[in-house]
Motif scaffolding. Sequence first.
Motif, short mmCIF file in Angstrom:
data_model
loop_
_atom_site.label_atom_id
_atom_site.label_comp_id
_atom_site.label_asym_id
_atom_site.label_seq_id
_atom_site.Cartn_x
_atom_site.Cartn_y
_atom_site.Cartn_z
N VAL A 105 0.72 -1.24 -0.15
CA VAL A 105 -0.04 0.03 0.01
C VAL A 105 0.70 1.49 0.09
O VAL A 105 0.45 2.16 -0.82
CB VAL A 105 -1.13 0.03 1.09
N ALA A 106 1.98 1.45 0.66
CA ALA A 106 2.73 2.52 1.01
C ALA A 106 3.52 2.74 -0.50
O ALA A 106 3.34 3.85 -0.90
CB ALA A 106 3.71 2.14 1.85
N GLY A 132 3.19 6.26 -5.40
CA GLY A 132 2.99 6.60 -7.01
C GLY A 132 2.18 7.79 -7.55
O GLY A 132 2.65 8.21 -8.58
N PHE A 133 1.34 7.80 -6.92
CA PHE A 133 0.24 8.93 -7.27
C PHE A 133 0.36 10.26 -6.17
O PHE A 133 -0.36 11.38 -6.51
CB PHE A 133 -1.10 8.74 -7.49
N LEU A 134 0.78 9.63 -4.97
CA LEU A 134 0.93 10.87 -3.92
C LEU A 134 2.37 11.02 -3.29
O LEU A 134 2.79 10.16 -2.37
CB LEU A 134 -0.25 10.61 -2.75
N THR A 147 12.41 4.81 1.87
CA THR A 147 13.10 4.64 2.93
C THR A 147 12.33 3.34 3.92
O THR A 147 13.38 2.63 4.50
CB THR A 147 12.72 5.68 3.92
N LEU A 148 11.21 3.19 3.64
CA LEU A 148 10.67 1.93 4.11
C LEU A 148 11.27 0.62 3.71
O LEU A 148 11.57 -0.20 4.25
CB LEU A 148 9.11 2.06 3.93
N VAL A 149 11.33 0.69 2.36
CA VAL A 149 11.78 -0.73 1.76
C VAL A 149 13.13 -0.73 1.92
O VAL A 149 13.63 -1.99 2.25
CB VAL A 149 11.52 -0.79 0.00
#
Length: 212
Positions: free
Chosen positions: A20-21, A26-28, A35-37
């Motif tokens: 989801v993140a 991708g659009f926001l 950073t998360l991945v």
Amino acid sequence: MLDHLTPLISSPWLYLVVLVAVAVDGFLPIVPSETLVIGLGALSATGRPDLAALAVAAAAGGMAGDRVSYLLGRKAGRRAARGKLAPARAKAEHALLKYGGAAILLGRFLPYGRTATTITSGSVSLPRDRFRLFSALASAAWAAYAIGLGRLGGATFAHSPLLGAAFGIAIGMTLASIFTLVDKRRRPIRPIATRPAPLETPVRELVAAGHR
């Protein structure tokens, strides 16, 4: 962010959060999905989260977000000619006309490049099959890149996964800064808002005809 996700490290819900993140980013483009991945990639050196599942979630989120961005571009892409994304969108249109779908792959690694190229792909009516192909390639490449940075940090600081995550994120931020400096040194392209309106139709026809 990693502190909030630590309780989920061994939970399958973590991969949904990643998907989801990355999709929303991708659009926001205010969600720190990279950073998360990268951080989770560093933590994966301990065995959790699962590396393959993380890669699948990141790539799937990339493709999902690209589809939303493409559809937004089809419906209201011209509005992106104004505001902060205007310069990036103008460059994205130029790149799409010059390189076709490959611009989607290249744009994934540039600041605001992902959103600019996917929205522009929709607004100039890049064929959907070609868009999906390059979106999948770009998403897989980006997932490998982000997780690879995390694993590098995790291997460098094997005694401290969190320090490894910070190291991987620092490398990612450094590379992003380099990309930004290189991008600023390139010859500027006129914002699309300054172009005559009648050019919109030929642009769509050129992109569609060149990639059938």
